[in-house]
Write a protein that holds these residues in place. Structure first.
Motif, PDB file in Angstrom:
ATOM      1  N   VAL A 100       0.861  -1.192   0.000  1.00 23.17           N
ATOM      2  CA  VAL A 100       0.000   0.000   0.000  1.00 23.17           C
ATOM      3  C   VAL A 100       0.890   1.233   0.000  1.00 23.17           C
ATOM      4  CG1 VAL A 100      -1.988  -1.067   1.141  1.00 23.17           C
ATOM      5  CG2 VAL A 100      -0.173  -0.069   2.529  1.00 23.17           C
ATOM      6  N   TRP A 102       0.724   5.862   0.250  1.00 17.48           N
ATOM      7  CA  TRP A 102      -0.080   7.055   0.490  1.00 17.48           C
ATOM      8  C   TRP A 102      -0.338   7.782  -0.826  1.00 17.48           C
ATOM      9  CZ3 TRP A 102      -2.674   8.156   4.722  1.00 17.48           C
ATOM     10  CH2 TRP A 102      -2.268   7.620   5.942  1.00 17.48           C
ATOM     11  N   ASP A 104      -2.166  11.171  -1.575  1.00 20.56           N
ATOM     12  CA  ASP A 104      -2.717  12.322  -0.849  1.00 20.56           C
ATOM     13  C   ASP A 104      -2.921  11.928   0.615  1.00 20.56           C
ATOM     14  OD1 ASP A 104      -2.665  13.894  -3.150  1.00 20.56           O
ATOM     15  OD2 ASP A 104      -4.603  13.121  -3.799  1.00 20.56           O
ATOM     16  N   GLU A 105      -4.151  11.848   1.068  1.00 22.32           N
ATOM     17  CA  GLU A 105      -4.436  11.542   2.472  1.00 22.32           C
ATOM     18  C   GLU A 105      -4.988  10.136   2.655  1.00 22.32           C
ATOM     19  OE1 GLU A 105      -3.765  13.638   4.982  1.00 22.32           O
ATOM     20  OE2 GLU A 105      -2.956  15.104   3.569  1.00 22.32           O
ATOM     21  N   THR A 106      -4.868   9.310   1.624  1.00 23.82           N
ATOM     22  CA  THR A 106      -5.483   7.988   1.678  1.00 23.82           C
ATOM     23  C   THR A 106      -4.458   6.897   1.355  1.00 23.82           C
ATOM     24  OG1 THR A 106      -7.559   8.981   0.907  1.00 23.82           O
ATOM     25  CG2 THR A 106      -7.394   6.573   0.812  1.00 23.82           C
ATOM     26  N   LEU A 107      -4.563   5.784   2.069  1.00 26.24           N
ATOM     27  CA  LEU A 107      -3.744   4.620   1.752  1.00 26.24           C
ATOM     28  C   LEU A 107      -4.403   3.840   0.625  1.00 26.24           C
ATOM     29  CD1 LEU A 107      -2.574   3.163   5.190  1.00 26.24           C
ATOM     30  CD2 LEU A 107      -1.119   4.034   3.356  1.00 26.24           C
ATOM     31  N   ALA A 108      -3.632   3.596  -0.441  1.00 25.70           N
ATOM     32  CA  ALA A 108      -4.172   2.876  -1.594  1.00 25.70           C
ATOM     33  C   ALA A 108      -3.288   1.674  -1.900  1.00 25.70           C
ATOM     34  CB  ALA A 108      -4.240   3.794  -2.810  1.00 25.70           C
TER      35      ALA A 108
END
Length: 446
Positions: A100, A102, A104-108
């Protein structure tokens, strides 16, 4: 009965330690020359790390091959292929980890291949790498040695070195077949692996651990096997040591001679590079054998207890840090840390601990190499806001980058010093882990 050669363990451990050192600078933009790879042709101390490790793989293979031969072909093939697949899979896992990232502000989730963006090279998970090359080189070297024996392996090695040279000349671009633009192996890697899964550190899709250059890295393992086999045959004698020094000289001379028409180059692992680095590996191993097996230098101790040496180092580092802080106008903490590291290194070299320091790295080489690659990426997921930029954007940091920026970097106006201090601290950190594992007699092997 097979003799024990402690120097081989120290050689392997020192190679692993140096590998961790060069792979973990505080800043990739601030590295001293010897700790950088050669831009293209040429060879720096850093370029010696990988071939030395493959040479050590061959040394180790020479000790286990008799048992594999005695067990029979079926057992041999099962063990070799199983180990090859496991090491290759671990390398692929390391490239993909921590799975995973980061955005922006999200874990993808990190996809196998990213969506294609116009004007950019396709990106994705790299297939090859250091561990993958080790796996493939070990596999083919083992098969060649097992089925062709010593003479056949020597003939095959010469064929691979000469054949690779011929392939570069015949299939490369005539203007300069040994350049990044003219090297024939790039197109083969593109066709087999795909651009998305190749290394792009050179600004274009080019894999320094590519498929074609693996042909000669196989020979590095075979040469390591030859040296290990010779050491066992001759035993701990000065005759054996003299033969090693002569062999090392001949390899280096041959490498330099070939360099005039086939440049020494790690990134495409040229045949001259194999000969040159093998010669240097033999020299280093010979020196270690002379110091350890013959002079017993690792058994000579300072007449000071370990606890006393540690206290002296701590006190000296803390006391000297204060005047140096005023003189250099740097952080007291970073200077104290630098002095402690240098003091520890000095004591290690002056006592019997110098060999033990490297030995513990050699007892868990694969585990500690993987951990040194995985841990910074994993800890990077646990981030926090370090500061806000001038344009109002949050700038994040995590454990290791914070340590570099706030502890190591303030050491000196020359950022290379702080970067080197960070790398030395990483060596100390990972050493403490393998030292603890050795104390508990925990050895993680594949």
């Amino acid at each position: 009965m097979t003799q024990r050669f402690y120097s081989l363990d120290v050689f392997r451990g020192a190679t692993v330690a140096l590998m961790i050192l060069v792979n973990n600078p505080g800043s990739w933009g601030n590295i001293y020359g010897p700790l950088e790879h050669a831009p293209w042709h040429g060879c720096t101390p850093t370029d010696l790390v990988f071939p030395f490790f493959l040479f050590a793989v061959g040394n180790a293979l020479s000790f286990v091959m008799p048992r594999l031969e005695a067990a029979g072909t079926a057992v041999f093939l099962r063990k070799v292929f199983t180990r090859t697949l496991l090491i290759f899979a671990i390398g692929l896992f390391l490239n993909w980890s921590p799975f995973v990232k980061w955005v922006d502000e999200t874990l993808a989730f990190k996809p196998w291949a990213d969506p294609i963006v116009e004007g950019r090279f396709p990106t994705g998970i790299r297939i090859l790498g250091v561990l993958q090359r080790i796996a493939l080189s070990y596999c083919f070297a083992s098969l060649i040695i097992y089925f062709f024996k010593i003479r056949g392996a020597l003939f095959t090695s010469m064929l691979l070195l000469l054949g690779y040279w011929a392939l570069c000349l015949l299939l490369g671009k005539p203007a300069d077949p040994f350049s990044l633009e003219g090297y024939f192996g790039i197109q083969i890697d593109k066709d087999v692996l795909g651009e998305a899964h190749m290394y792009k550190g050179e600004g274009v899709p080019f894999d320094p651990e590519g498929l074609t250059s693996t042909l000669t890295s196989i020979v590095q393992v075979i040469f390591g096997y030859f040296v290990g086999h010779s050491i066992q045959q001759k035993g701990k004698t000065y005759d054996m040591l003299a033969h090693l020094f002569v062999a090392g000289s001949l390899f280096i001379f041959a490498g330099f001679a070939w360099d005039m028409v086939f440049p020494i180059n790690k990134k495409i692992w040229t045949s001259s590079f194999v000969l040159y680095t093998t010669g240097l590996a033999i020299f280093v191993l010979s020196l270690l054998m002379f110091l350890i097996e013959f002079k017993k230098a690792h058994e000579k101790k300072l007449l000071v207890r370990t606890e006393t040496k540690a206290l002296i180092t701590l006190a000296a580092g803390l006391v000297l840090a204060w005047p140096l802080r005023i003189l250099l106008d740097a952080s007291y903490v970073s200077i104290a840390l630098a002095l402690l590291v240098l003091g520890a290194v000095a004591l290690m070299l002056l006592s019997n601990n110098w060999s033990k320091f490297f030995d513990v790295f050699g007892k868990n080489p694969l585990f500690i190499f993987v951990l040194s690659g995985f841990l910074p990426r994993f800890l990077g997921l646990f981030r926090w806001v370090d500061h806000v930029s001038e344009n109002g954007k949050k700038v994040y940091t995590s454990a290791f980058p914070w340590f570099y920026e706030h502890i190591c970097k303030p050491l000196s106006d020359n950022l290379k010093n702080g970067s080197l201090l960070y790398a030395l601290c990483m060596i100390a950190f990972y050493w403490s882990i393998v030292y603890w594992l050795d104390k508990k007699r925990i050895y993680i092997k594949v």
